[in-house]
Design an enzyme around this catalytic site. Structure first.
Site, PDB file in Angstrom:
ATOM      1  N   TYR A 140       0.858  -1.189   0.000  1.00  0.00           N
ATOM      2  CA  TYR A 140       0.000   0.000   0.000  1.00  0.00           C
ATOM      3  C   TYR A 140       0.891   1.235   0.000  1.00  0.00           C
ATOM      4  O   TYR A 140       1.835   1.319   0.792  1.00  0.00           O
ATOM      5  CB  TYR A 140      -0.890  -0.003   1.256  1.00  0.00           C
ATOM      6  N   ASP A 232       9.444   2.472  -0.136  1.00  0.00           N
ATOM      7  CA  ASP A 232       8.412   3.183   0.616  1.00  0.00           C
ATOM      8  C   ASP A 232       8.599   2.809   2.080  1.00  0.00           C
ATOM      9  O   ASP A 232       8.176   1.752   2.533  1.00  0.00           O
ATOM     10  CB  ASP A 232       7.024   2.790   0.101  1.00  0.00           C
ATOM     11  N   LYS A 260       4.827   8.588   9.065  1.00  0.00           N
ATOM     12  CA  LYS A 260       4.556   7.945  10.347  1.00  0.00           C
ATOM     13  C   LYS A 260       5.578   8.259  11.458  1.00  0.00           C
ATOM     14  O   LYS A 260       5.495   9.315  12.066  1.00  0.00           O
ATOM     15  CB  LYS A 260       4.422   6.442  10.122  1.00  0.00           C
TER      16      LYS A 260
HETATM   17  C1  LIG Z   1       3.747   1.916   3.360  1.00  0.00           C
HETATM   18  C2  LIG Z   1       2.781   3.051   3.274  1.00  0.00           C
HETATM   19  N1  LIG Z   1       2.943   3.980   2.313  1.00  0.00           N
HETATM   20  C3  LIG Z   1       2.120   5.043   2.201  1.00  0.00           C
HETATM   21  C4  LIG Z   1       1.059   5.200   3.052  1.00  0.00           C
HETATM   22  C5  LIG Z   1       0.145   6.386   2.897  1.00  0.00           C
HETATM   23  O1  LIG Z   1       0.411   7.263   3.945  1.00  0.00           O
HETATM   24  P1  LIG Z   1      -0.681   8.373   4.385  1.00  0.00           P
HETATM   25  O2  LIG Z   1      -1.835   7.610   4.975  1.00  0.00           O
HETATM   26  O3  LIG Z   1       0.065   9.215   5.381  1.00  0.00           O
HETATM   27  O4  LIG Z   1      -1.046   9.120   3.169  1.00  0.00           O
HETATM   28  C6  LIG Z   1       0.851   4.266   4.066  1.00  0.00           C
HETATM   29  C7  LIG Z   1      -0.272   4.414   5.002  1.00  0.00           C
HETATM   30  O5  LIG Z   1      -0.569   3.591   5.814  1.00  0.00           O
HETATM   31  C8  LIG Z   1       1.724   3.167   4.180  1.00  0.00           C
HETATM   32  O6  LIG Z   1       1.574   2.232   5.132  1.00  0.00           O
END
Ligand SMILES: Cc1ncc(COP(=O)(O)O)c(C=O)c1O
Length: 427
Positions: A140, A232, A260
């Protein structure tokens, strides 16, 4: 009489679609509402306290309302919140990130993980002058069009999203995680691949670890084929260690994205990477990226304070979280074995997840085979015993620096009771 959470949910449904501000927060029949959070615990609107393993889906690495972070934010509040012109603290924060993260020659601050990955993909397309994106089944990267294809987390339980244009998603190719031969074949068949974006540890399909050497293989395939590699690290950054998964596994991507744990609960994110790629961002280059709230004084202050605390006590914070997580997960494996329940527990650092399945879980299709009905009962039993885990099999549980031995003992006891009941349930 309905509980206060139920009453609030009934009100919420009238003004907020589905009653929640983000879909993963909903579960049947209604989610509990939170009134406050401190350390490792949440207090509900019904005055119940529970030990939190959701921890802002991984954002809260130090603990809720961590004193040094809150104190620094409090003092910044008197000095302004949003300047929309540069400030010294942004430079200091980006210098720190650059020092800590091996691939981070340059850094651009943004607000959310979605923004960070979206612009990392745009940068890769501009840098390579190619179009296609490869992502991995179950990973994700945010809720926008290029990546909402076979995504994990809340998107794992819905087939796809209406409103995503096929013209956009058709440029996104999906390959299985932990299959480097599949990745290589896909790049060979598609000369127009700009980037490969990967969660180095897959934390949005439950928790799935990279096979030994897998990330090295991904790195060498992408390097050979002139494809930009994006890690990511929205979940793993500053959580697996100060240098994130890149440092943990000794693999250097071209770009990495963070969010995060960078802010311990305050909204901040970052795109970091090789200078020749990052320099393409506007105004030094021609890749447009902008945001009113990027580098706002509150989030930057919180982030500096969070990184300061992590740096100061790195030799105790990371080992302590890992030790506690190892001890909880070792006991869960033993309990499941004693009860003759088919369970797999994946864990790394301060992250873990339990799957009701007998086979190893090393990709999204393995995670999908696990018994989600049992997981749902696990969630309910744990919550009744004062332990809150994310309410989906396709999420990860997180410890923080504020979790204590006592929390872990109570957690293990709650799992023991829950697993015993699940074995005995006549369902
Ligand atoms: C690995 C990863 N990338 C991107 C995102 C997207 O982040 P945001 O919810 O701050 O837009 C998340 C959200 O949980 C994530 O777990």
């Amino acid at each position: 009489m309905p509980s206060r959470s139920e009453a609030l949910f009934n009100r919420a449904k009238k003004v907020i679609p589905g009653g929640v501000s983000s879909p993963v927060r909903f579960y049947e029949p209604f989610p509990f509402f939170v009134s406050s959070a401190l350390g490792s615990k949440l207090t509900t609107a019904d005055h119940k306290t529970c030990i939190d393993y959701c921890m802002g889906y991984g954002a809260i690495v130090l603990g809720h309302s961590y004193p040094s972070v809150i104190d620094s934010v409090r003092s910044q509040l008197d000095k302004g919140t949003l300047f929309c012109t540069p400030s010294e603290k942004e430079v200091l924060l980006c210098e720190s990130i650059s020092k800590l993260v091996p691939c981070a020659e340059m850094v651009r601050l943004v607000n959310t993980g979605s923004e960070a990955t979206m612009h990392a993909i745009r940068l890769s397309r501009a840098f390579t002058k190619k179009k296609k994106v490869i992502k991995f089944d179950g990973c994700y990267h945010g809720a926008y069009d290029y990546v909402l294809v076979k995504a994990g987390s809340g998107a794992a339980t819905v087939p796809s999203s209406e409103g995503v244009l096929e013209e956009t998603s058709s440029h996104t190719l999906v390959v299985p995680y932990n299959d480097s031969a599949g990745l290589e074949r896909t790049i060979e068949r598609n000369p127009d691949v700009a980037c490969v974006i990967i969660e180095p540890v897959l934390a949005n399909m439950g928790l799935i670890l990279p096979d030994r050497n897998y990330l090295n293989e991904v790195r060498s395939i992408t390097r050979q084929k002139d494809v930009v590699l994006i890690f990511d690290e929205v979940v793993t950054g500053f959580r697996l260690g100060l240098g994130g998964a890149g440092e943990f596994f000794g693999v250097k991507p071209d770009i990495a994205t963070f969010a995060k744990a960078l802010g311990n609960g305050f909204p901040i994110a970052a795109i970091a990477g090789r200078a020749e790629i990052m320099q393409q961002l506007s105004p030094s280059g021609s890749v447009y990226q902008a945001s009113t709230f990027a580098g706002n004084a509150i989030s930057v202050t919180a982030s500096m304070s969070c990184l300061g605390a992590l740096m100061e006590a790195k030799n105790s914070i990371y080992p302590q979280m890992s030790r506690m997580c190892d001890s909880v997960t070792a006991t869960l494996r033993d309990e499941a074995e004693d009860l003759k329940l088919n369970c797999v527990v994946n864990s790394i650092g301060s992250m873990y997840q339990l799957f009701f399945t007998s086979d190893k879980v090393r990709d999204a299709s393995g995670a999908r085979k696990s018994d989600q009905a049992k997981f749902r009962r696990l969630y309910d039993y744990l919550l009744k015993d004062g332990v809150f885990i994310p309410p989906s099999q396709f999420e990860t549980c997180f410890l923080s620096y504020s979790h204590s031995e006592d929390d872990c003992d109570r957690t293990v006891e709650a799992y023991r009771n829950a697993l015993g009941k699940i074995r005995d349930d006549k369902v």
